[in-house]
Design a protein around this motif. Structure first.
Motif, mmCIF file in Angstrom:
data_model
loop_
_atom_site.group_PDB
_atom_site.id
_atom_site.type_symbol
_atom_site.label_atom_id
_atom_site.label_comp_id
_atom_site.label_asym_id
_atom_site.label_seq_id
_atom_site.Cartn_x
_atom_site.Cartn_y
_atom_site.Cartn_z
ATOM 1 N N MET A 1 0.846 -1.170 0.000
ATOM 2 C CA MET A 1 0.000 0.000 0.000
ATOM 3 C C MET A 1 0.893 1.236 0.000
ATOM 4 O O MET A 1 1.782 1.394 0.827
ATOM 5 N N SER A 2 0.692 2.106 -0.930
ATOM 6 C CA SER A 2 1.514 3.304 -1.010
ATOM 7 C C SER A 2 0.906 4.442 -0.194
ATOM 8 O O SER A 2 -0.283 4.476 0.069
ATOM 9 N N ILE A 3 1.770 5.359 0.204
ATOM 10 C CA ILE A 3 1.390 6.507 1.013
ATOM 11 C C ILE A 3 1.420 7.746 0.127
ATOM 12 O O ILE A 3 2.429 8.033 -0.503
ATOM 13 N N VAL A 4 0.311 8.484 0.089
ATOM 14 C CA VAL A 4 0.263 9.745 -0.645
ATOM 15 C C VAL A 4 0.408 10.858 0.388
ATOM 16 O O VAL A 4 -0.392 10.969 1.312
ATOM 17 N N ALA A 5 1.465 11.656 0.243
ATOM 18 C CA ALA A 5 1.767 12.705 1.214
ATOM 19 C C ALA A 5 1.785 14.061 0.537
ATOM 20 O O ALA A 5 2.090 14.179 -0.653
ATOM 21 N N ARG A 18 2.207 17.071 -4.164
ATOM 22 C CA ARG A 18 1.800 15.800 -3.568
ATOM 23 C C ARG A 18 2.737 14.741 -4.120
ATOM 24 O O ARG A 18 3.149 14.809 -5.277
ATOM 25 N N THR A 20 3.914 10.360 -3.873
ATOM 26 C CA THR A 20 3.582 9.003 -3.456
ATOM 27 C C THR A 20 4.853 8.298 -3.003
ATOM 28 O O THR A 20 5.865 8.315 -3.703
ATOM 29 N N ARG A 23 6.361 3.424 1.169
ATOM 30 C CA ARG A 23 6.045 3.171 2.582
ATOM 31 C C ARG A 23 6.152 4.496 3.325
ATOM 32 O O ARG A 23 6.547 5.513 2.745
ATOM 33 N N MET A 24 5.825 4.506 4.597
ATOM 34 C CA MET A 24 5.821 5.743 5.369
ATOM 35 C C MET A 24 7.221 6.356 5.371
ATOM 36 O O MET A 24 8.195 5.701 5.732
ATOM 37 N N VAL A 46 1.408 12.964 10.760
ATOM 38 C CA VAL A 46 0.266 12.143 10.382
ATOM 39 C C VAL A 46 -0.954 12.674 11.113
ATOM 40 O O VAL A 46 -0.950 12.772 12.343
ATOM 41 N N VAL A 55 -8.234 6.486 5.882
ATOM 42 C CA VAL A 55 -6.978 6.999 5.338
ATOM 43 C C VAL A 55 -6.631 8.304 6.055
ATOM 44 O O VAL A 55 -7.393 9.263 6.011
ATOM 45 N N VAL A 58 -1.137 12.620 5.463
ATOM 46 C CA VAL A 58 0.287 12.629 5.811
ATOM 47 C C VAL A 58 0.903 13.885 5.213
ATOM 48 O O VAL A 58 0.692 14.190 4.045
#
Length: 66
Positions: A1-5, A18, A20, A23-24, A46, A55, A58
């Motif tokens: 699962m990817s993190i969109v920050a 933004r 992707t 990981r965190m 977070v 969701v 981040v």
């Protein structure tokens, strides 16, 4: 699962872009912005998820040189 920050400028508090991550991201992570500038994360924040969602937002705070 990817993190969109959301990448945020530490000096101004304005979002830059933004991004992707696989990981965190860690607070000491270094990565390139869309402009090609290499930056280091100052902090990773977070937030709480919205009601009914799972969701969490981040934010990665960076200090760009330019």
């Amino acid at each position: 699962m990817s993190i969109v920050a959301t990448i945020i400028n530490s000096a101004t508090g304005q979002p830059i872009q933004r991004m992707t991550f696989g990981r965190m991201p860690k607070p000491w992570a270094s990565f390139n912005l869309e402009t090609g500038e290499l930056v280091r994360a100052d902090r990773v924040q977070v937030g709480k998820p919205e009601p009914g969602k799972f969701v969490a937002p981040v934010e990665v705070w960076v200090t760009p040189k330019s």
